[in-house]
Scaffold this motif. Structure first.
Motif, PDB file in Angstrom:
ATOM      1  N   GLU A 313      66.230 104.044  48.895  1.00  0.00           N
ATOM      2  CA  GLU A 313      66.158 102.742  49.557  1.00  0.00           C
ATOM      3  C   GLU A 313      64.984 102.624  50.514  1.00  0.00           C
ATOM      4  OE1 GLU A 313      70.174 102.928  51.194  1.00  0.00           O
ATOM      5  OE2 GLU A 313      70.696 101.151  50.019  1.00  0.00           O
ATOM      6  N   LYS A 314      64.584 103.723  51.158  1.00  0.00           N
ATOM      7  CA  LYS A 314      63.662 103.618  52.287  1.00  0.00           C
ATOM      8  C   LYS A 314      62.305 104.277  52.075  1.00  0.00           C
ATOM      9  CE  LYS A 314      67.579 103.449  55.483  1.00  0.00           C
ATOM     10  NZ  LYS A 314      68.293 104.115  56.603  1.00  0.00           N
ATOM     11  N   SER A 315      62.153 105.046  51.008  1.00  0.00           N
ATOM     12  CA  SER A 315      60.879 105.756  50.836  1.00  0.00           C
ATOM     13  C   SER A 315      59.734 104.821  50.478  1.00  0.00           C
ATOM     14  CB  SER A 315      61.028 106.830  49.746  1.00  0.00           C
ATOM     15  OG  SER A 315      61.219 106.220  48.471  1.00  0.00           O
ATOM     16  N   GLY A 316      60.054 103.656  49.900  1.00  0.00           N
ATOM     17  CA  GLY A 316      59.004 102.732  49.480  1.00  0.00           C
ATOM     18  C   GLY A 316      58.387 103.070  48.140  1.00  0.00           C
ATOM     19  N   VAL A 317      58.767 104.210  47.585  1.00  0.00           N
ATOM     20  CA  VAL A 317      58.195 104.663  46.311  1.00  0.00           C
ATOM     21  C   VAL A 317      58.665 103.788  45.154  1.00  0.00           C
ATOM     22  CG1 VAL A 317      58.125 106.606  44.694  1.00  0.00           C
ATOM     23  CG2 VAL A 317      58.017 107.022  47.155  1.00  0.00           C
ATOM     24  N   TYR A 318      59.825 103.183  45.304  1.00  0.00           N
ATOM     25  CA  TYR A 318      60.451 102.487  44.178  1.00  0.00           C
ATOM     26  C   TYR A 318      60.371 100.959  44.302  1.00  0.00           C
ATOM     27  CZ  TYR A 318      62.177 107.197  43.593  1.00  0.00           C
ATOM     28  OH  TYR A 318      62.256 108.559  43.444  1.00  0.00           O
ATOM     29  N   THR A 319      59.344 100.485  44.984  1.00  0.00           N
ATOM     30  CA  THR A 319      59.083  99.047  45.065  1.00  0.00           C
ATOM     31  C   THR A 319      57.709  98.770  44.471  1.00  0.00           C
ATOM     32  OG1 THR A 319      60.393  98.863  47.091  1.00  0.00           O
ATOM     33  CG2 THR A 319      58.900  97.041  46.589  1.00  0.00           C
ATOM     34  N   ALA A 320      57.637  97.823  43.564  1.00  0.00           N
ATOM     35  CA  ALA A 320      56.356  97.489  42.928  1.00  0.00           C
ATOM     36  C   ALA A 320      55.350  97.013  43.978  1.00  0.00           C
ATOM     37  CB  ALA A 320      56.565  96.411  41.871  1.00  0.00           C
ATOM     38  N   VAL A 321      54.073  97.216  43.691  1.00  0.00           N
ATOM     39  CA  VAL A 321      53.021  96.835  44.629  1.00  0.00           C
ATOM     40  C   VAL A 321      52.952  95.324  44.775  1.00  0.00           C
ATOM     41  CG1 VAL A 321      50.521  96.853  45.016  1.00  0.00           C
ATOM     42  CG2 VAL A 321      51.689  98.918  44.179  1.00  0.00           C
ATOM     43  N   ASP A 322      53.039  94.608  43.661  1.00  0.00           N
ATOM     44  CA  ASP A 322      52.986  93.149  43.683  1.00  0.00           C
ATOM     45  C   ASP A 322      53.690  92.613  42.450  1.00  0.00           C
ATOM     46  OD1 ASP A 322      51.165  93.415  41.498  1.00  0.00           O
ATOM     47  OD2 ASP A 322      49.466  93.442  42.866  1.00  0.00           O
ATOM     48  N   ARG A 323      53.766  91.310  42.325  1.00  0.00           N
ATOM     49  CA  ARG A 323      54.498  90.698  41.223  1.00  0.00           C
ATOM     50  C   ARG A 323      53.843  90.952  39.879  1.00  0.00           C
ATOM     51  NH1 ARG A 323      56.294  84.768  43.756  1.00  0.00           N
ATOM     52  NH2 ARG A 323      57.666  85.630  45.384  1.00  0.00           N
ATOM     53  N   ASP A 324      52.525  91.011  39.858  1.00  0.00           N
ATOM     54  CA  ASP A 324      51.838  91.266  38.586  1.00  0.00           C
ATOM     55  C   ASP A 324      52.204  92.643  38.054  1.00  0.00           C
ATOM     56  OD1 ASP A 324      50.624  88.797  38.638  1.00  0.00           O
ATOM     57  OD2 ASP A 324      48.750  89.529  39.513  1.00  0.00           O
ATOM     58  N   THR A 387      63.596  88.671  38.560  1.00  0.00           N
ATOM     59  CA  THR A 387      63.374  88.140  39.895  1.00  0.00           C
ATOM     60  C   THR A 387      61.940  88.393  40.367  1.00  0.00           C
ATOM     61  OG1 THR A 387      64.163  88.137  42.192  1.00  0.00           O
ATOM     62  CG2 THR A 387      64.169  90.256  41.039  1.00  0.00           C
ATOM     63  N   PRO A 388      61.344  87.451  41.094  1.00  0.00           N
ATOM     64  CA  PRO A 388      60.035  87.700  41.693  1.00  0.00           C
ATOM     65  C   PRO A 388      60.143  88.421  43.035  1.00  0.00           C
ATOM     66  CG  PRO A 388      60.703  85.450  42.168  1.00  0.00           C
ATOM     67  CD  PRO A 388      61.794  86.051  41.312  1.00  0.00           C
ATOM     68  N   GLN A 389      61.359  88.600  43.541  1.00  0.00           N
ATOM     69  CA  GLN A 389      61.577  89.234  44.840  1.00  0.00           C
ATOM     70  C   GLN A 389      61.630  90.750  44.652  1.00  0.00           C
ATOM     71  OE1 GLN A 389      65.152  87.236  46.144  1.00  0.00           O
ATOM     72  NE2 GLN A 389      64.025  85.424  46.819  1.00  0.00           N
ATOM     73  N   LEU A 390      60.546  91.413  44.975  1.00  0.00           N
ATOM     74  CA  LEU A 390      60.374  92.828  44.644  1.00  0.00           C
ATOM     75  C   LEU A 390      61.428  93.712  45.296  1.00  0.00           C
ATOM     76  CD1 LEU A 390      56.478  93.081  44.939  1.00  0.00           C
ATOM     77  CD2 LEU A 390      57.871  92.442  42.965  1.00  0.00           C
ATOM     78  N   GLU A 391      61.826  93.381  46.519  1.00  0.00           N
ATOM     79  CA  GLU A 391      62.813  94.201  47.213  1.00  0.00           C
ATOM     80  C   GLU A 391      64.195  94.095  46.577  1.00  0.00           C
ATOM     81  OE1 GLU A 391      63.025  90.099  48.764  1.00  0.00           O
ATOM     82  OE2 GLU A 391      61.384  91.501  48.338  1.00  0.00           O
ATOM     83  N   LYS A 392      64.408  93.048  45.792  1.00  0.00           N
ATOM     84  CA  LYS A 392      65.695  92.832  45.128  1.00  0.00           C
ATOM     85  C   LYS A 392      65.811  93.655  43.854  1.00  0.00           C
ATOM     86  CE  LYS A 392      68.526  88.648  44.460  1.00  0.00           C
ATOM     87  NZ  LYS A 392      68.440  87.169  44.399  1.00  0.00           N
ATOM     88  N   CYS A 393      64.694  94.188  43.393  1.00  0.00           N
ATOM     89  CA  CYS A 393      64.680  94.864  42.093  1.00  0.00           C
ATOM     90  C   CYS A 393      63.834  96.134  42.164  1.00  0.00           C
ATOM     91  CB  CYS A 393      64.134  93.913  41.027  1.00  0.00           C
ATOM     92  SG  CYS A 393      64.236  94.537  39.347  1.00  0.00           S
ATOM     93  N   PRO A 394      64.353  97.213  42.744  1.00  0.00           N
ATOM     94  CA  PRO A 394      63.594  98.461  42.784  1.00  0.00           C
ATOM     95  C   PRO A 394      63.288  98.966  41.378  1.00  0.00           C
ATOM     96  CG  PRO A 394      65.888  98.798  43.448  1.00  0.00           C
ATOM     97  CD  PRO A 394      65.674  97.327  43.371  1.00  0.00           C
ATOM     98  N   THR A 395      62.218  99.703  41.264  1.00  0.00           N
ATOM     99  CA  THR A 395      61.745 100.113  39.944  1.00  0.00           C
ATOM    100  C   THR A 395      62.726 101.013  39.216  1.00  0.00           C
ATOM    101  OG1 THR A 395      60.523 101.978  40.889  1.00  0.00           O
ATOM    102  CG2 THR A 395      59.347  99.890  40.674  1.00  0.00           C
ATOM    103  N   PHE A 396      63.589 101.730  39.960  1.00  0.00           N
ATOM    104  CA  PHE A 396      64.540 102.604  39.263  1.00  0.00           C
ATOM    105  C   PHE A 396      65.641 101.813  38.556  1.00  0.00           C
ATOM    106  CE2 PHE A 396      66.013 102.673  43.753  1.00  0.00           C
ATOM    107  CZ  PHE A 396      67.306 102.183  43.598  1.00  0.00           C
TER     108      PHE A 396
END
Length: 581
Positions: A313-324, A387-396
């Protein structure tokens, strides 16, 4: 009709002998029922590819609901009198489904469900936006039809508002939170994107056709009638409906609420399973899945599950850089999954699908992803909305979401079901009526991704378990809210304790369960049923078990209740055993 119409019998080929008068009676009844469905629920008929002359989207007035119940009673009296000494598996299933669907219409009407329709997350404007992205507009005839459908939409909005107000007069009280979320969602859409979304089909077509007049007509409908009707709905929600709303979230605290909740549980799960038992089962499932997550955390060298969840949840590794990057990664993943499909399925749909971002105006009120199946006539591809909301959809979560929403999940299953031309029209186009079958299959596909080799890291495997745990938690919180008096705060705390999602996403999920009682129960119950059927088939068939054949059998059953799916699968197993000799 005597006995259980799903009672096992010897396998018979599909189809009817012309002299088989019982088969002819059933076929005629199916045709009449499909005509009933198309006339009474035109929006669903449009999505099935049917074209009606009157160009109406919905029939939702009080008189419409009363007429619908009367017609359903007439059809049901015919269905229960069908006499049949012998029938194919599919014919028994057809008769069972027809009877249960008609009975449900009567049960819901008797409980005045139409006087307290769900307002979130599928608000009326959301349904219209869904239509705009699904309906083909490629020529003048289609453009004129689209405008005519838009012209019918203000009446639909007014009917919803009048039903809600009539419900207040009859003593029903919606949950205040559901009223608020519904009003907020409509207002947000009106402020940002609704007009453009509704005109977009004509914008696409104007580029290659002279449809400027149709576009002007549609804009006039939107500005002069549809937007004012939606604003009138918002005003009613924030005015008399807000004033009359109940503070408690649970449906059982409303007039006849417990009876309605039990009926909704049966509708969405297609099981006669009391919600008390569903709650207990949910607690067991949560315990089981937490144990699997704990084992995964230890195997990945974390000291315990809380520390692993904190890392994710907090490492930031699993959030996309941007919507593209977000969209490109999911599109690439879907292509990789598609490449594995032939090894597990012998049938592929004729239609394809795309992956797109949910419009920002709708993102707050929608889950991380959802599927929009292609229309029944195959005129448009399906869409996997992300979703376009990156925090709502972690990459894992990417693999589980793609397997669930696209192929081999919703978009593939529903497309193949729509191609089952040997089934009656009401069955092959019935996916919206059988949530447990449809959602259970999609969850099974998440699990199947392990065998397909889709999950490449322990974080993605945790994501799959997290998605299943999310659905197991629903069994607990939905019944807790609507039957056991749980507050919103208690439900949020419980879900936050077990599910790795942002706080905002969890709060939105709980609000969805409050506003749409019973629907959330379908997923894990369907998943358990389908995985149980596979285990039964493997145990009984042993070396004769064929995974691709099993998958084909499930899909060829069409959208059905879990009871019917079990019966059809058992018949398939029996035939395989007979063939093996």
């Amino acid at each position: 009709m005597s006995g259980n119409p799903l009672a096992s019998s010897a396998h018979k080929p599909t189809g009817h002998d012309p002299a088989d008068t019982s088969g002819s009676v059933l076929a005629g009844l199916c045709d009449d029922y499909w005509a009933f469905c198309c006339e009474e629920q035109p929006f669903s008929a449009i999505l099935a590819g049917e074209v009606a002359e009157d160009n109406v989207l919905y029939r939702e007035s009080l008189a419409d609901h009363d007429r619908r119940a009367q017609r359903a009673a007439e059809l049901l009296s015919r269905a229960v009198n069908v006499e049949w000494d012998g029938a194919t598996s599919q014919d028994r299933a057809t008769l069972k489904l027809l009877q249960s669907e008609l009975q449900l219409v009567l049960d819901l009407h008797s409980l005045d469900a139409h006087l307290r329709p769900s307002l979130f997350p599928a608000t009326p404007d959301f349904n219209l936006s869904y239509l705009a992205s699904a309906l083909p507009v490629n020529n003048r005839t289609q453009a004129e039809r689209y405008v005519a459908l838009l012209q019918s939409a203000p009446r639909y909005i007014d009917d919803v508002r009048e039903s809600l107000l009539h419900g207040v007069e009859a003593g029903y009280r919606n949950a205040r939170l559901a009223i608020e979320r519904g009003a907020d969602a409509v207002e947000a859409n009106l402020r940002s994107g609704f007009r453009e979304t509704m005109l977009e089909p004509l914008e696409r077509a104007v580029a290659t056709h002279d449809l400027s007049n149709a576009k002007l007509d549609a804009a006039q409908v939107l500005d002069d009638a549809l937007a004012p009707a939606l604003q009138a709905l918002v005003d009613a929600l924030r005015g008399p409906l807000w004033s009359a709303a109940r503070e408690t979230e649970g449906l059982s605290t409303d007039r006849n609420g417990e009876a309605l909740y039990r009926t909704l549980c049966r509708q969405f799960t297609s099981l006669d399973l009391p919600p008390e038992e569903i709650h207990a089962l949910g607690l067991e499932e949560v315990s089981r899945l937490v144990g699997e997550q704990e084992a995964l955390a230890i195997s990945d060298n974390f000291r315990d599950l809380p520390s692993y969840r904190s890392h994710l949840e907090k490492s930031g590794v699993y959030t996309a850089v941007d919507r593209d990057q977000h969209l490109a990664a999911v599109r690439a993943l879907c292509k990789r999954i598609d490449g594995e499909i032939p090894g597990f399925f012998s049938q592929l749909p004729r239609i394809t699908y795309g992956v797109e971002l949910i419009p920002e105006a709708r993102a707050d009120s929608t889950p991380p992803a959802y599927a929009q199946p292609s229309p029944g006539d195959g005129s448009r591809p399906g869409i996997f909305w992300l979703t376009p909301q990156l925090e709502k959809c972690p990459t894992f979560l990417y693999p589980s979401l793609a397997l669930h929403e696209a192929w081999p999940g919703h978009l593939m299953q529903i497309a193949l079901m729509q191609e089952q031309s040997e089934l009656p029209a009401f069955r092959r186009n019935g996916s919206l009526k059988y949530t447990a079958c449809i959602e259970g299959w999609a969850m099974y596909c998440e699990w199947l991704g392990e065998e397909m080799g889709i999950y490449k890291s322990s974080a993605e495997r945790f994501g799959r378990l997290n998605m299943e745990l999310w659905r197991a938690v629903r069994l607990v919180v939905d019944t807790g809210i609507h039957l056991m008096g749980w507050s919103r705060e208690k439900a949020v705390r419980y879900m936050n304790e077990y599910v790795t999602l942002p706080d905002e996403a969890i709060a939105s999920e709980i609000d969805r369960y409050i506003a749409l009682p019973g629907q959330a129960l379908a997923y894990q119950l369907g998943n358990r049923s389908i995985r149980g059927l596979r285990q039964r088939a493997e145990d009984m068939l042993k070396e004769n078990f064929d995974l691709r054949g099993f998958h084909d059998q499930l899909i060829s059953s069409g959208p059905v209740s879990l009871e019917v799916l079990e019966s059809l699968t058992q018949d398939w197993i029996d035939v395989k055993l007979e063939t093996a000799g």
